[in-house]
Design an enzyme around this catalytic site. Sequence first.
Site, short mmCIF file in Angstrom:
data_model
loop_
_atom_site.label_atom_id
_atom_site.label_comp_id
_atom_site.label_asym_id
_atom_site.label_seq_id
_atom_site.Cartn_x
_atom_site.Cartn_y
_atom_site.Cartn_z
N GLU A 86 -19.04 -5.05 10.75
CA GLU A 86 -19.96 -4.23 11.56
C GLU A 86 -21.03 -5.10 12.22
O GLU A 86 -21.40 -4.88 13.38
CB GLU A 86 -20.63 -3.17 10.67
CG GLU A 86 -19.73 -2.01 10.29
CD GLU A 86 -18.80 -2.31 9.13
OE1 GLU A 86 -18.95 -3.39 8.51
OE2 GLU A 86 -17.90 -1.50 8.85
N LYS B 284 0.87 -1.18 0.00
CA LYS B 284 0.00 0.00 0.00
C LYS B 284 0.92 1.25 0.00
O LYS B 284 1.87 1.31 0.76
CB LYS B 284 -0.91 -0.01 1.23
CG LYS B 284 -2.04 0.97 1.14
CD LYS B 284 -3.14 0.65 2.13
CE LYS B 284 -4.34 1.57 1.93
NZ LYS B 284 -5.47 1.22 2.82
N ARG C 221 -24.84 -1.20 7.80
CA ARG C 221 -24.53 -2.59 7.48
C ARG C 221 -25.00 -3.53 8.61
O ARG C 221 -25.14 -4.74 8.42
CB ARG C 221 -23.01 -2.72 7.24
CG ARG C 221 -22.42 -4.05 6.95
CD ARG C 221 -22.49 -4.62 5.58
NE ARG C 221 -22.28 -3.87 4.39
CZ ARG C 221 -21.16 -3.89 3.65
NH1 ARG C 221 -20.10 -4.54 4.11
NH2 ARG C 221 -21.08 -3.25 2.50
C1 LIG Z 1 -18.59 -1.49 5.25
C2 LIG Z 1 -17.35 -0.63 5.35
N1 LIG Z 1 -16.70 -0.56 6.53
C3 LIG Z 1 -15.60 0.20 6.64
C4 LIG Z 1 -15.13 0.92 5.57
C5 LIG Z 1 -13.93 1.84 5.72
N2 LIG Z 1 -12.80 1.38 4.92
C6 LIG Z 1 -12.49 1.93 3.76
S1 LIG Z 1 -11.15 1.25 3.06
C7 LIG Z 1 -10.97 0.19 4.37
C8 LIG Z 1 -9.84 -0.79 4.41
C9 LIG Z 1 -9.89 -1.67 3.20
O1 LIG Z 1 -8.78 -2.55 3.30
P1 LIG Z 1 -8.50 -3.54 2.10
O2 LIG Z 1 -9.73 -4.21 1.68
O3 LIG Z 1 -7.36 -4.40 2.53
O4 LIG Z 1 -8.05 -2.58 0.90
P2 LIG Z 1 -6.73 -1.69 0.79
O5 LIG Z 1 -7.10 -0.34 1.34
O6 LIG Z 1 -5.66 -2.36 1.58
O7 LIG Z 1 -6.44 -1.65 -0.69
C10 LIG Z 1 -11.95 0.39 5.31
C11 LIG Z 1 -12.06 -0.35 6.59
C12 LIG Z 1 -15.85 0.83 4.36
N3 LIG Z 1 -15.47 1.52 3.25
N4 LIG Z 1 -16.92 0.04 4.26
#
Ligand SMILES: Cc1ncc(C[n+]2csc(CCOP(=O)(O)OP(=O)(O)O)c2C)c(N)n1
Length: 591
Positions: A333, A245, A361
Amino acid sequence: MKRLDSVQSPEDLRKLPEEELVPLSGELREFIIDIVSAKEGHLGASLGVVELTIALHYVFNTPHDKLIWDVGHQAYGHKILTGRRTRFNTNRQFGGLSGFPKREESEFDAFGTGHSSTSISAIVGMALAARLKGDLEREHIAVIGDASIASGMAFEGLNHSGVLDANLLIILNDNAIGIDPSVGALKRYLTNVKKGTAKEENIFECLNFKYSGPIDGHDLPAVVDALRKMKEIKGPRLLHLITTKGKGLKQAEENQIVYHAPGRFDRKTGELTPSASSGLPLKYQDVFGKTLVELAEKNELIVGITPAMPTGSSLKFMMEAYPERAFDVGIAEQHAVTMAAGMAAEGLIPFCAIYSTFLQRAYDQVIHDVALQKLPVIFCIDRAGLVGQDGATHHGIYDLAYLRCIPNMTIFAPMDERELRNIMYTAQQGLENPLAIRYPRGKGVNQDWRTSFETIPLGSSRELVTGSSIAVLSIGHIGNEVTEVLNSLGNPKEIGHYDMRFVKPLDEARLLDIFSRYEKIVTLEDGCLSGGFGSAVLEFANIQKFTGRIHCLGIPDRFIEQGTVEELRKEAQIDQEAITRCLIQLLHEVR
Ligand SMILES: Cc1ncc(C[n+]2csc(CCOP(=O)(O)OP(=O)(O)O)c2C)c(N)n1
Ligand SMILES: CC(=O)[C@@H](O)[C@H](O)COP(=O)(O)O
Ligand SMILES: [Mg+2]
């Protein structure tokens, strides 16, 4: 001329000789860094998939082949390569591009995202549709991260798609981090897979996926080759990529949490630009996080829960101070809410910190597992109200409505940091029922936030200004706009202002008194009008046969896109100008 300038669409991309792709990835990476350093946005995730983005559009026949980006915060390169390069400087701005994939924005955005873990379900739907329509050649690809694939909804999609002969390819973009480090047993398993020490069967093969990887997601030729191989196979497939990342910007690689969405930074040095959001007043999230630690010091029954947002919610302070009493459950969630219910059932005092939009959610869990059983979970609902540049997928504008209709729920909205602290202090003294506390993204209004605790009587309100004929009833932080407006109007004696504090239960004694003394009432909320605070007052006024005029200010029944909070409040007619117009009109009517 830069290669990137010659790529108006993936069709142009696919005309490039393969040896041009690596230089192109360098240009695309620099373009993203240029824009985000000045215009802000999500940086780390998009930098981590530059090579994957190019390879996907190079190997697959997009937009005929369907491509969905889970969460979609990593889709900046996708947007730049699919005809939006020249408009990308409007990303996340009012009237500009959305910060997430959006169907109405481009045929290349197969599915709108923003909330995590929806991509597999959506791509399965599309794959089944293609099969039913006889389009057996069309490919269906979902790119999902290591934190998002651990969410319940993603597993539901995996479980179902594993037994379908539908044509779908899942790309697991594994960088070992969400916004904060990923958590859970799947994280541990994937770590072992990457180290080659996994003893278990491959979890994806157990679900009938043809698994390939893990491979280096930044080795563009290898990714192209792997995608081509996957393309030759039919049915459910999963390609496991290892990425970094923030790849390509030293600070973003080294400080992945901050550079997930770093704000402005110096394009040359990569160093963050000091922002107005630091210093006093504190952000509401930090008042929450620091106050929780203060309360937990004296009350060992207090526990904290966050679904994958330790930094965003500032539960990180409790996790640092009392790691055995604070839990990051991952992007889960539903699990977070029902786990909190289980804790409350056993006499703990759970503070469940969830963004308003992400609590959507877990709606059934709030009803079925918490409220129905009268379990005193304390929901600390951050990002309530219009949030700004994240736009329609992230505004927290429905919580007052979607919670108000649930029996046994108490709903409180603090007007400032002191009120937030006091309701948290009140809550941890013991509750008979669940309590929702909703507060906005960003800073509070007080320089001095660490005020001494006072108990807030449930269902109470505050008379801030006494008036004679027009009563403004506000709920939560938006009440501070009323104070500004009254000051700008010279504090007309006709206008009174009440901070109603609770949407449920309403302070009925106060309302009866207001009905007896005022002929005009204005309600104001940073939330949807349908079913929110204004609706609650209207309902009560009708039962009490109040004959005066009630004017409700709130967010109308349509989605509000992205922009600054100020721009969006103006768009929704809940900004100071709209409040002023309303009050001037009412003053004319009463004078
Ligand atoms: C239902 C939900 N919960 C929390 C989030 C907040 N959120 C946005 S990106 C993220 C992390 C995503 O991690 P990953 O899937 O590993 O993708 P990366 O950012 O590492 O590419 C979170 C928790 C969200 N967008 N949707
Ligand atoms: C993409 C996503 O869902 C999160 O990164 C979200 O944008 C965080 O919002 P805040 O910036 O308000 O914490
Ligand atoms: Mg990740």
